[in-house]
Design a protein around this motif. Structure first.
Motif, mmCIF file in Angstrom:
data_model
loop_
_atom_site.group_PDB
_atom_site.id
_atom_site.type_symbol
_atom_site.label_atom_id
_atom_site.label_comp_id
_atom_site.label_asym_id
_atom_site.label_seq_id
_atom_site.Cartn_x
_atom_site.Cartn_y
_atom_site.Cartn_z
ATOM 1 N N LEU A 212 0.821 -1.212 0.000
ATOM 2 C CA LEU A 212 0.000 0.000 0.000
ATOM 3 C C LEU A 212 0.858 1.267 0.000
ATOM 4 N N ILE A 213 1.977 1.247 0.727
ATOM 5 C CA ILE A 213 2.876 2.405 0.736
ATOM 6 C C ILE A 213 3.452 2.623 -0.660
ATOM 7 N N ASN A 214 3.860 1.540 -1.320
ATOM 8 C CA ASN A 214 4.377 1.649 -2.695
ATOM 9 C C ASN A 214 3.300 2.143 -3.652
ATOM 10 N N PRO B 52 -11.713 0.677 -3.660
ATOM 11 C CA PRO B 52 -12.245 0.749 -2.292
ATOM 12 C C PRO B 52 -11.361 -0.031 -1.321
ATOM 13 N N MET B 53 -11.223 0.509 -0.115
ATOM 14 C CA MET B 53 -10.376 -0.113 0.907
ATOM 15 C C MET B 53 -11.048 -0.006 2.264
ATOM 16 N N ASN B 54 -10.607 -0.860 3.176
ATOM 17 C CA ASN B 54 -11.110 -0.774 4.544
ATOM 18 C C ASN B 54 -10.407 0.384 5.257
ATOM 19 N N PRO B 55 -10.893 0.801 6.422
ATOM 20 C CA PRO B 55 -10.321 1.969 7.110
ATOM 21 C C PRO B 55 -8.836 1.834 7.419
ATOM 22 N N TYR B 56 -8.398 0.642 7.807
ATOM 23 C CA TYR B 56 -6.987 0.415 8.128
ATOM 24 C C TYR B 56 -6.107 0.680 6.911
ATOM 25 N N GLU B 57 -6.499 0.168 5.759
ATOM 26 C CA GLU B 57 -5.714 0.360 4.539
ATOM 27 C C GLU B 57 -5.755 1.810 4.064
ATOM 28 N N ARG B 58 -6.919 2.474 4.187
ATOM 29 C CA ARG B 58 -6.995 3.890 3.806
ATOM 30 C C ARG B 58 -6.071 4.741 4.677
ATOM 31 N N ARG B 59 -6.000 4.408 5.961
ATOM 32 C CA ARG B 59 -5.126 5.156 6.872
ATOM 33 C C ARG B 59 -3.660 5.006 6.456
ATOM 34 N N ILE B 60 -3.245 3.818 6.031
ATOM 35 C CA ILE B 60 -1.875 3.603 5.555
ATOM 36 C C ILE B 60 -1.604 4.484 4.339
ATOM 37 N N ILE B 61 -2.554 4.545 3.401
ATOM 38 C CA ILE B 61 -2.397 5.371 2.200
ATOM 39 C C ILE B 61 -2.280 6.846 2.585
#
Length: 188
Positions: free
Chosen positions: A72-74, A94-103
């Motif tokens: 996700l960072i890449n 679309p992503m879950n909240p955890y993945e959106r926060r990483i982005i």
């Protein structure tokens, strides 16, 4: 199909991290971690029955969470570079909240770009835009174009108008038909 399972529970601040190792654990991860997230959610619900505050549960297998975070960072770096180069917004899946926060966290570390989330529930997605450009999700940008490229204009897909074939010479007569479903009604 999972064999030689080993479950290790480590205490973390406010909860536990559960690590599962063994053979054939791909089925436990599922597509983009959806199965792993679902099992984690069910485990969290079970751990939080009753009173006593919130107990955090993190479920991991095969270092999936760490590998997904790196991916996700890449992705955030690559989409930010594209947004800067093109001067346009880039909309992610679309992503879950955890993945959106990483982005969002990864984008904050990059100069010249910003990120915003749009949508509701499971359809919520991140939009990365150059600074100074108003971030808009892909479907809203499409409607701003107008003319031939507008999907809701004559000849486009998915608009509220329907084409009606008639025996007359004017075969492209547009009739407003807001009550005609695009794909028909699905009955269960």
């Amino acid at each position: 199909g999972c064999e030689n399972l080993k479950v290790v529970v480590n205490a973390i601040d406010g909860g536990s991290e559960i690590t599962v190792s063994g053979d054939g654990l791909g089925v436990m991860i599922g597509h983009r971690g959806e199965t792993l997230d679902a099992i984690q959610h069910l485990t969290s619900l079970s751990a939080n029955v009753g009173e006593g505050g919130y107990y955090r549960v993190i479920l991991n297998t095969g270092d999936y969470r760490q590998r997904r975070e790196e991916t996700l960072i890449n992705l955030a770096k690559r989409m930010s570079a594209q947004a800067l180069k093109a001067g346009k917004c880039r909309t992610l899946e679309p992503m879950n909240p955890y993945e959106r926060r990483i982005i969002h966290t990864a984008v904050q570390a990059i100069d010249g770009v910003q990120s915003v989330s749009f949508g509701e529930g499971a359809a919520r997605r991140v939009v990365i835009a150059p600074e100074g450009v108003t971030p808009k999700p892909r479907n809203e940008r499409r409607n701003d174009r107008g003319g031939r490229n507008n999907r809701n204009s004559k000849g486009g897909r998915g608009g509220k108008s329907a084409y009606v074939a008639t025996p007359s010479a004017n075969k492209e007569k547009v009739v407003d038909a807001p009550n005609i479903p695009l794909y028909g009604k699905i009955e269960l």
